[in-house]
Design a protein around this motif. Sequence first.
Motif, PDB file in Angstrom:
ATOM      1  N   ASP A   1      10.396   2.493  13.681  1.00  0.00           N
ATOM      2  CA  ASP A   1       9.591   3.427  12.885  1.00  0.00           C
ATOM      3  C   ASP A   1       9.802   3.231  11.381  1.00  0.00           C
ATOM      4  N   ASN A   2       9.914   4.352  10.650  1.00  0.00           N
ATOM      5  CA  ASN A   2       9.989   4.275   9.194  1.00  0.00           C
ATOM      6  C   ASN A   2      11.230   3.548   8.696  1.00  0.00           C
ATOM      7  N   PRO A   3      12.410   3.744   9.280  1.00  0.00           N
ATOM      8  CA  PRO A   3      13.561   2.962   8.806  1.00  0.00           C
ATOM      9  C   PRO A   3      13.320   1.443   8.896  1.00  0.00           C
ATOM     10  N   LYS A   4      12.605   1.022   9.921  1.00  0.00           N
ATOM     11  CA  LYS A   4      12.279  -0.394  10.058  1.00  0.00           C
ATOM     12  C   LYS A   4      11.320  -0.827   8.952  1.00  0.00           C
ATOM     13  N   ASP A   5      10.318   0.004   8.649  1.00  0.00           N
ATOM     14  CA  ASP A   5       9.371  -0.303   7.573  1.00  0.00           C
ATOM     15  C   ASP A   5      10.089  -0.422   6.236  1.00  0.00           C
ATOM     16  N   ILE A   6      11.007   0.507   5.980  1.00  0.00           N
ATOM     17  CA  ILE A   6      11.777   0.479   4.727  1.00  0.00           C
ATOM     18  C   ILE A   6      12.619  -0.791   4.667  1.00  0.00           C
ATOM     19  N   CYS A   7      13.289  -1.091   5.748  1.00  0.00           N
ATOM     20  CA  CYS A   7      14.138  -2.285   5.816  1.00  0.00           C
ATOM     21  C   CYS A   7      13.328  -3.553   5.543  1.00  0.00           C
ATOM     22  N   GLN A   8      12.159  -3.660   6.164  1.00  0.00           N
ATOM     23  CA  GLN A   8      11.324  -4.851   5.976  1.00  0.00           C
ATOM     24  C   GLN A   8      10.817  -4.938   4.530  1.00  0.00           C
ATOM     25  N   ALA A   9      10.443  -3.791   3.961  1.00  0.00           N
ATOM     26  CA  ALA A   9       9.988  -3.798   2.572  1.00  0.00           C
ATOM     27  C   ALA A   9      11.122  -4.209   1.633  1.00  0.00           C
ATOM     28  N   GLU A  10      12.333  -3.728   1.915  1.00  0.00           N
ATOM     29  CA  GLU A  10      13.486  -4.100   1.083  1.00  0.00           C
ATOM     30  C   GLU A  10      13.808  -5.579   1.216  1.00  0.00           C
ATOM     31  N   ALA A  11      13.723  -6.103   2.427  1.00  0.00           N
ATOM     32  CA  ALA A  11      13.975  -7.532   2.639  1.00  0.00           C
ATOM     33  C   ALA A  11      12.960  -8.367   1.866  1.00  0.00           C
ATOM     34  N   THR A  12      11.711  -7.962   1.931  1.00  0.00           N
ATOM     35  CA  THR A  12      10.665  -8.671   1.194  1.00  0.00           C
ATOM     36  C   THR A  12      10.895  -8.567  -0.308  1.00  0.00           C
TER      37      THR A  12
END
Length: 174
Positions: free
Chosen positions: A47-58
Motif C-alpha cells: 500500500d502507501n508505505p510501498k509507494d513512499i518507498c518506491q518514490a524515495e528509491a527513485t
Amino acid sequence: MFGFSVNAIAAELDAAEPDAATIFKNEKIKAEADYKIAAAKCKTLADNPKDICQAEATAVRVHLEENAYANFHNTISARATAIKKIAEADYEVDEAKCKSMVGNDKDVCIKKAKSVKVAAMATAKADKKVLDARKDEAADKLNAEYKVALEKCDGLAGNAKDACVANAKKKYGK
C-alpha cells in the motif's frame, strides 16, 4: 639525481585519475545499483508505505544521476535541468507521503509539496537567468574593451597599425 623525472610522475598521476566521462558513467552505474537495492527493500511493503518507498528509491537515483549529469556537462542549462528533475522527484516523494493523510491535513500537505516544487523550479529558472545575464554582461564588456583597443590602433599607421589590430583581435578573440 633521484632516478625519476617530474614529467613521468605527472603522466602517471594523470593516467591514474579517471576522465570526466568515466566518472559520469560510474556515477550513473552507482545510481542504478543504489536504486535497485532500495527498490528491492520496497517489495516487502504494501500500500502507501510501498509507494513512499518506491518514490524515495527513485528520488535517490534521480539525485545521483542528475548531479552527475550537471557536474559532467558543467553548464548553466545542465544545472537548471538537474534542479528541475530533482524537484520533480522530491515532489513525487512528498505526494506519496501526503496520500496517507486525510481531510485538511492531506490538502495542506499536497499544497506544501507543490509549493516546495514550484519554489525549486523558480529558483532554477532565476539562477539560469542570472547566469545568462552575467554571460551577456561579460560579452558586452569584452566587446567594449575590443573597441577601445581598436580605437587606440587608429592613432597608428602602416605596419604598427596592422600589428596593433592583429594583437587586439587575438587578445579579444575576434
